[in-house]
Each structure stands twice: as structure tokens, then as C-alpha cells.
Design an enzyme around this catalytic site. Structure first.
Site, PDB file in Angstrom:
ATOM      1  CB  SER A  93      -1.263   0.414   1.119  1.00 55.43           C
ATOM      2  OG  SER A  93      -1.518   0.765   1.459  1.00 55.43           O
ATOM      3  CD  GLU A 153      -2.028   4.704   4.424  1.00 49.99           C
ATOM      4  OE1 GLU A 153      -1.557   5.108   6.572  1.00 49.99           O
ATOM      5  OE2 GLU A 153      -2.711   5.795   4.178  1.00 49.99           O
ATOM      6  CE1 TYR A 169      -4.186  -1.392   5.308  1.00 51.98           C
ATOM      7  CE2 TYR A 169      -3.059   0.004   4.875  1.00 51.98           C
ATOM      8  CZ  TYR A 169      -4.028  -0.910   4.625  1.00 51.98           C
ATOM      9  OH  TYR A 169      -3.759  -1.185   3.172  1.00 51.98           O
TER      10      TYR A 169
HETATM   11  N1  GDD Z   1     -12.902   6.632   6.044  1.00 51.72           N
HETATM   12  C1  GDD Z   1     -13.085   7.977   5.880  1.00 51.72           C
HETATM   13  N2  GDD Z   1     -14.355   7.952   6.341  1.00 51.72           N
HETATM   14  N3  GDD Z   1     -12.237   8.778   5.195  1.00 51.72           N
HETATM   15  C2  GDD Z   1     -12.084  10.349   5.914  1.00 51.72           C
HETATM   16  C3  GDD Z   1     -13.294  10.299   6.401  1.00 51.72           C
HETATM   17  C4  GDD Z   1     -14.368   9.608   6.595  1.00 51.72           C
HETATM   18  O1  GDD Z   1     -15.613  10.689   7.274  1.00 51.72           O
HETATM   19  N4  GDD Z   1     -12.909  11.794   5.841  1.00 51.72           N
HETATM   20  C5  GDD Z   1     -12.423  12.683   4.556  1.00 51.72           C
HETATM   21  N5  GDD Z   1     -11.219  11.418   4.970  1.00 51.72           N
HETATM   22  C6  GDD Z   1     -10.388  11.184   4.296  1.00 51.72           C
HETATM   23  C7  GDD Z   1      -9.364  10.232   5.082  1.00 51.72           C
HETATM   24  O2  GDD Z   1      -8.953  10.728   6.804  1.00 51.72           O
HETATM   25  C8  GDD Z   1      -8.570   9.605   4.656  1.00 51.72           C
HETATM   26  O3  GDD Z   1      -7.283  10.758   4.164  1.00 51.72           O
HETATM   27  C9  GDD Z   1      -9.097   9.277   2.753  1.00 51.72           C
HETATM   28  O4  GDD Z   1     -10.161  10.135   2.850  1.00 51.72           O
HETATM   29  C10 GDD Z   1      -9.248   8.796   2.303  1.00 51.72           C
HETATM   30  O5  GDD Z   1      -9.901   7.722   3.434  1.00 51.72           O
HETATM   31  P1  GDD Z   1     -10.267   6.380   3.452  1.00 51.72           P
HETATM   32  O6  GDD Z   1     -10.961   5.921   1.694  1.00 51.72           O
HETATM   33  O7  GDD Z   1     -10.506   5.633   4.696  1.00 51.72           O
HETATM   34  O8  GDD Z   1      -8.729   5.485   2.643  1.00 51.72           O
HETATM   35  P2  GDD Z   1      -7.530   4.843   3.289  1.00 51.72           P
HETATM   36  O9  GDD Z   1      -6.760   5.919   2.195  1.00 51.72           O
HETATM   37  O10 GDD Z   1      -7.416   5.940   4.554  1.00 51.72           O
HETATM   38  O11 GDD Z   1      -6.999   4.163   2.899  1.00 51.72           O
HETATM   39  C11 GDD Z   1      -6.711   2.895   1.259  1.00 51.72           C
HETATM   40  O12 GDD Z   1      -5.862   3.102   0.492  1.00 51.72           O
HETATM   41  C12 GDD Z   1      -5.334   3.183   0.834  1.00 51.72           C
HETATM   42  C13 GDD Z   1      -4.003   3.161  -0.320  1.00 51.72           C
HETATM   43  O13 GDD Z   1      -4.354   2.031  -0.966  1.00 51.72           O
HETATM   44  C14 GDD Z   1      -7.426   1.500   2.038  1.00 51.72           C
HETATM   45  O14 GDD Z   1      -8.053   0.776   1.041  1.00 51.72           O
HETATM   46  C15 GDD Z   1      -6.289   1.271   2.481  1.00 51.72           C
HETATM   47  O15 GDD Z   1      -6.508  -0.685   2.665  1.00 51.72           O
HETATM   48  C16 GDD Z   1      -4.982   1.147   1.275  1.00 51.72           C
HETATM   49  O16 GDD Z   1      -3.977   0.566   1.562  1.00 51.72           O
END
Ligand code: GDD
Length: 326
Positions: free
Chosen positions: A130, A132, A154
Site C-alpha cells: 500500500s 500507506e 496500518y
Molecule cells: N474513511 C473515511 N471516512 N475517510 C475520510 C472521511 C470519512 O468520513 N473523511 C475524510 N476522510 C479521508 C481520510 O482521512 C483519508 O485521508 C481519505 O479520506 C481516504 O480515506 P479512506 O477512503 O478510508 O482510504 P485510505 O486512504 O485511508 O486507505 C485506503 O487506501 C490505501 C492505499 O491504497 C485503504 O484501501 C487502504 O487499505 C489502502 O492501503
């Protein structure tokens, strides 16, 4: 007939990958978390196809926390390719479930590498790493060689799995590959990831079933691609002559706010009347400047993303509206 083994086959990526491989004539074996009973919606079309289910697609309950539950299906299927996709994949939750995340996402990868190394026929191994792992990098965009400096539990667990995958490749001679996946979305995304959360809420508001949408940091930026493009990259990475790590990304940054505006516009509503920010959805740490350079995948694998961010959000809103009959 080639045989593939997929951990986390019920998830967004697992289900698209299973469809891709079955379409290429593979026999596909996959594991799902025992708690779901194999009932997850993403596999419904495949499970209801009597030409496929239990003919070329085989499913097993198995837990990454328990190597014994993985061993039997792996040994029985004797795969040519292993795709390790299962994990505790919610970054926000990883702050509350630090130990569980490290156990499932980090140690789970070690368990699978070790099981794979002991198989009598050595398969090619793909680890879904990832973006991340990079944390908040100083240099953008990131290539496969960007420093590994995670800022979330994570990301730390994924970094552990990523480095071990490299060690198993370099020390044990395994054909082990990390796909360093930047965010990738689709209508099959889990409901607590931000793209799906927004698209679901917009459809529900349009249908009169919800009145507002509470989000965390809407200025957060990510490099969002489409899951179907990324599973194609996974397959290509294992067909390449040499085991190497690859970044899969679009190279474009968007804000959460951009998703909000696109999704509300798609249904003809003014987002300002419905969206508010709420502290509980802000994260203690959130990576910044995470945007990928997929030049290596383009040059060596001929891979590039085909579906745009705008098309992905439009499709996700449309699927949510249909699900509500709106
Ligand atoms: N989930 C979530 N919910 N995220 C929010 C929200 C909310 O209400 N508001 C803002 N965000 C912001 C998070 O703080 C982050 O900066 C961004 O939206 C994306 O959040 P997520 O969709 O939860 O994904 P992620 O970037 O944390 O992680 C995903 O991508 C990674 C890279 O591919 C996941 O799929 C991981 O498993 C993956 O490794």
C-alpha cells in the site's frame, strides 16, 4: 489450466481479480473470513453461476490469524499463483485496533509467505502492499524506491509485510512481488471508505432517506484509481519475467472535497446544504502528498490506468441510486 489462490476473495479487489482470472481460463481458489460465511455480495454473480461455482471457483473459510486454516486449501489447490489481498485494511480503524491490524495485516503476510515457501510446487506470490507504507513523503510522486516511513499502524503493518516479501524474494529466492497500490475504488468498495461513504450518502439523500453527511477532513488528498485497473496490474506483475515490485497509481491527486462536489452534482443537489465535518472521522495522523509514479509498471508491464477518477465516482453514484431504486 493455470491455478490461482486468492486470500480475501470476497473483497473488492478479490472479487474483481477472481472474475479476471476466470475469464482467462484459470481455476480459482479463494479464502474468505469465517465470520462472513462466504455470503459477501461481491461474489454473488460468480456463486450463482453453476458453470463456475465449484467447477472452476472454489471457496474456503480461513483466517490469516490461524496458519493451519490456510494450509489445507493452499496445499490442496497447489496454485501457480498466490495473490495475498486479505488484511485489516481500514486505516482509521487501525488506530483503535493496533494489535489486531499488526496481527492480521503484518503477521498474516508472514504466515502466508512461510506457507507458500513450504509448498512443494513454488508459485509466484503477489503481496498487496500500500501507498500507506510511505507515510507523508518529502518527495512526490513516489516510485518503488521511495523511503518506507509509515505514519499509521496500518501503514506500519503493511511496511512489515512489504519488507518481508522483499526478503523472501532476495533471501529465499521466491518469486515474490509487492504491488504498491495507491487508493483504488469501485461500487464494490467497503462502505466505510470515503468514496463509497460519500456516494452512498448522496444517493440516500437524493432518495429522501438521509438528511446529512458527516465526514472527517475533506481537504485530505489521495491518488484515487479504479479497482479494475489495479487487479489487472496484479496479474501482469506475476506474468513478468522477473519478480519485482511495482507502484500502481494514477499520478493525479484529488481532494475528498472533489468527490463530494462531483457526487452531489451528479444528482443535482447543492453539497453545502448537507455536508458537515465531524471530529470523530478525523484521524490522529493522515498521510499527505501521497501520489504515485507508475512509470515502471508502464514500461515493464505495459500497464496504465484506463478508468478516470470522474468515471469511477459517476459509476459509484449511479450504482447506489439503482440500489435504492432512485
Ligand atoms: N474513511 C473515511 N471516512 N475517510 C475520510 C472521511 C470519512 O468520513 N473523511 C475524510 N476522510 C479521508 C481520510 O482521512 C483519508 O485521508 C481519505 O479520506 C481516504 O480515506 P479512506 O477512503 O478510508 O482510504 P485510505 O486512504 O485511508 O486507505 C485506503 O487506501 C490505501 C492505499 O491504497 C485503504 O484501501 C487502504 O487499505 C489502502 O492501503
Amino acid at each position: 489450466m493455470k491455478c490461482a489462490f486468492i486470500t480475501g476473495i470476497e473483497g473488492q479487489d478479490g472479487s474483481y481479480l477472481a472474475e479476471l482470472l476466470l475469464g482467462k481460463g484459470y481455476e480459482v481458489h479463494g479464502t474468505y473470513r469465517p465470520s462472513t460465511n462466504g455470503a459477501a455480495i461481491n461474489l454473488k454473480p460468480l456463486k450463482s453461476d453453476s458453470q463456475i461455482f465449484k467447477k472452476t471457483l472454489f471457496l474456503y473459510p480461513a483466517d490469516l490469524d490461524d496458519a493451519d486454516s490456510m494450509r489445507a486449501p493452499m496445499e490442496q489447490s497447489a496454485p501457480d499463483e498466490v495473490y495475498h489481498l486479505a488484511s485489516q485494511s481500514h486505516v482509521g480503524q487501525s488506530f483503535e485496533k493496533v494489535e489486531e491490524t499488526c496481527r492480521i495485516t503484518g503477521m498474516g503476510t508472514l504466515r502466508l509467505l512461510e506457507l507458500t515457501r513450504k509448498l512443494s510446487k513454488q508459485p509466484h506470490f503477489f503481496h498487496a502492499s500500500s501507498s500507506e507504507i510511505f507515510g507523508s513523503p518529502e518527495q512526490s510522486p513516489q516510485t518503488e524506491n521511495a523511503p518506507v516511513l509509515p505514519v499509521t499502524p496500518y501503514g506500519c503493518a503493511k511496511a512489515f509485510g512489504t519488507q518481508l516479501t522483499r526478503i523472501y524474494r532476495e533471501t529465499f529466492g521466491m518469486f515474490a512481488v509487492n504491488g504498491i497500490l495507491f487508493n483504488h475504488e469501485s461500487p464494490r468498495r467497503g462502505e466505510n471508505f470515503v468514496t463509497r461513504k460519500i456516494c452512498r450518502a448522496v444517493a440516500a439523500i437524493k432518495a429522501g432517506r438521509q438528511t446529512e453527511l458527516a465526514l472527517g477532513d475533506t481537504s485530505a488528498q489521495r491518488d484515487w484509481g479504479n479497482a479494475r485497473d489495479y487487479v489487472r496490474g496484479m496479474w501482469l506483475a506475476l506474468q513478468h519475467g522477473e519478480p519485482e515490485d511495482f507502484v500502481f497509481a494514477t499520478g493525479k491527486l484529488h481532494r475528498v472535497q472533489d468527490i463530494v462536489e462531483l457526487a452531489f452534482k451528479a444528482v443535482g443537489l447543492d453539497w453545502q446544504q448537507y455536508v458537515r465535518q465531524e471530529k470523530q472521522f478525523f484521524r490522529p495522523a493522515d498521510p499527505r502528498h501521497v501520489v504515485g509514479n507508475a512509470a515502471k509498471a508502464k514500461t515493464l508491464l505495459g500497464w496504465q490506468p484506463e478508468i478516470t477518477f470522474e468515471q469511477t465516482i459517476a459509476e459509484m453514484v449511479s450504482v447506489e441510486l439503482k440500489a435504492l431504486g432512485a
